[in-house]
Design a protein around this motif. Structure first.
Motif, short mmCIF file in Angstrom:
data_model
loop_
_atom_site.label_atom_id
_atom_site.label_comp_id
_atom_site.label_asym_id
_atom_site.label_seq_id
_atom_site.Cartn_x
_atom_site.Cartn_y
_atom_site.Cartn_z
N LEU A 88 16.23 -58.28 -67.67
CA LEU A 88 14.92 -57.98 -67.11
C LEU A 88 13.93 -59.00 -67.67
O LEU A 88 13.45 -58.85 -68.81
CB LEU A 88 14.49 -56.56 -67.50
N PRO A 89 13.64 -60.05 -66.92
CA PRO A 89 12.79 -61.13 -67.45
C PRO A 89 11.39 -60.63 -67.81
O PRO A 89 10.75 -59.93 -67.02
CB PRO A 89 12.71 -62.13 -66.29
N GLN A 90 10.95 -60.98 -69.02
CA GLN A 90 9.61 -60.62 -69.50
C GLN A 90 9.01 -61.84 -70.19
O GLN A 90 9.71 -62.54 -70.93
CB GLN A 90 9.71 -59.49 -70.53
N LEU A 91 7.71 -62.07 -69.99
CA LEU A 91 7.02 -63.11 -70.74
C LEU A 91 6.73 -62.58 -72.14
O LEU A 91 6.22 -61.46 -72.29
CB LEU A 91 5.71 -63.48 -70.05
N VAL A 92 7.06 -63.37 -73.15
CA VAL A 92 6.81 -62.96 -74.53
C VAL A 92 6.25 -64.14 -75.31
O VAL A 92 6.39 -65.30 -74.90
CB VAL A 92 8.12 -62.48 -75.23
N ASP A 93 5.59 -63.82 -76.42
CA ASP A 93 5.12 -64.86 -77.32
C ASP A 93 5.36 -64.36 -78.73
O ASP A 93 4.89 -63.29 -79.11
CB ASP A 93 3.62 -65.11 -77.10
N HIS A 94 6.14 -65.07 -79.50
CA HIS A 94 6.40 -64.68 -80.89
C HIS A 94 6.59 -65.93 -81.72
O HIS A 94 6.94 -67.00 -81.19
CB HIS A 94 7.64 -63.77 -81.00
N ASP A 95 6.34 -65.82 -82.99
CA ASP A 95 6.53 -66.94 -83.92
C ASP A 95 5.84 -68.22 -83.45
O ASP A 95 6.38 -69.32 -83.62
CB ASP A 95 8.04 -67.19 -84.14
N ASP A 96 4.67 -68.07 -82.82
CA ASP A 96 3.89 -69.23 -82.36
C ASP A 96 4.65 -70.15 -81.41
O ASP A 96 4.43 -71.36 -81.39
CB ASP A 96 3.41 -70.07 -83.57
#
Ligand SMILES: [Zn+2]
Ligand SMILES: [Zn+2]
Length: 178
Positions: A88-96
């Protein structure tokens, strides 16, 4: 840039995983796997046990096939990997890292995340009509897979030093001729 950054990172990581099976196999223990994951910058959960190692090792021939298969056979295989993992594709942002796509949660089993990241990257390559960038090393005695991200599609050799070996061989051949 040839592909989105996360696609390029995923392709390089998938190639490294496939190629870890050659030259005596560099993924033989959970410690080997930790070294590989750190070198490739893998985030997310790790079990660190033998079951995880086995699952990752079992993934290698499946990923190698993606390099080998012609497009009509490759596409159903990529879709199969995504369906199996209920991606299930999701946009994420982690660890810069900036916005990128995860298609399974970060706490999904490592081998599942590896399979899905590779499959998602392949969807990009197929859609861009760039499958010819996924090559096999041009050295005679090497079957390692290659991701050619060069502007002029000139990358022919794997990361295992084959390019240098071929240069040395060509140099010696020229000297013999002189
Ligand atoms: Zn991520
Ligand atoms: Zn090679």
């Amino acid at each position: 840039m040839t592909f989105a950054h996360d696609t390029e990172v995923a392709l390089v990581a998938a190639a490294a995983l496939v190629n870890s099976a050659s030259d005596g196999d560099s993924l033989q223990s959970p410690e080997d796997l930790v070294g590989f994951l750190d070198a490739q910058g893998w985030f997310g959960s790790r079990a660190g046990d033998l079951a995880e190692l086995d699952a990752v090792r079992a993934l290698r021939p499946r990923l190698r096939e993606l390099w080998r298969l012609p497009e009509p056979d490759l596409v159903p295989r990529v879709n199969e990997i995504l369906a199996e993992a209920a991606a299930l594709p999701q946009l994420v942002d982690h660890d810069d890292l900036g916005w990128h796509i995860h298609a399974v949660p970060q706490d999904a089993p490592l081998a599942t995340r590896m399979a899905v990241e590779a499959a998602m990257a392949f969807t990009d390559v197929v859609r861009a009509g760039e499958l010819d960038r996924l090559k096999t090393c041009a050295a005679e005695d090497c079957d390692d897979v290659v991701v050619d991200l060069s502007r002029n599609r000139s990358k022919r050799f794997c990361e295992g030093g084959c390019g240098n070996r071929e240069n040395v061989r060509a140099y010696r051949d020229r000297q013999k001729e002189d």
